[in-house]
Design a protein around this motif. Structure first.
Motif: not given
Length: 115
Positions: A48-49, A59-67, A79-90
């Motif tokens: 949850f971002v 701040r915008i609450p955005v449910p996501c999944q690590v992809v 840079a070290r890190g993760i890419g998150v995809q926004f949840n379809a419910n958005d």
């Protein structure tokens, strides 16, 4: 093999358009963002971002999944890190907000955190 984790909360503040362009992942079906982090994640983890974006007052609450995962010492000094995809419910709301902020920059071929 362990199952992906659920419910981790990350905070991301992006204050400049150039940083937003570098973090945005338009090639994902619902859009997404790269988040620099040292924390360990696995593909499929749900996060949850809480996103602070440019001049947006809240701040915008955005449910996501690590992809996407960029490990430490990645090629090209990325840079070290993760890419998150926004949840379809958005329903595309975060994607539209980001693309409206970026405007013509979306056509740029500048370097990003992921491509």
């Amino acid at each position: 093999m362990t199952a992906p984790t659920r419910g981790r909360i990350l905070t991301l503040a992006i204050r400049e358009k150039s940083a937003l362009f570098a973090a945005y992942m338009p090639f994902l079906s619902n859009g997404g963002l790269f988040i620099p982090t040292e924390k360990p994640f696995r593909l499929g983890d749900e996060v949850f971002v809480l996103l602070s974006l440019l001049d947006e007052p809240e701040r915008i609450p955005v449910p996501c999944q690590v992809v996407w995962i960029t490990p430490a010492r990645a090629q090209g000094n990325r840079a070290r890190g993760i890419g998150v995809q926004f949840n379809a419910n958005d329903k595309g709301a975060t994607r539209r907000l980001i693309e409206n902020q970026l405007g013509g920059m979306l056509q740029s071929t500048g370097r990003t955190h992921t491509l």
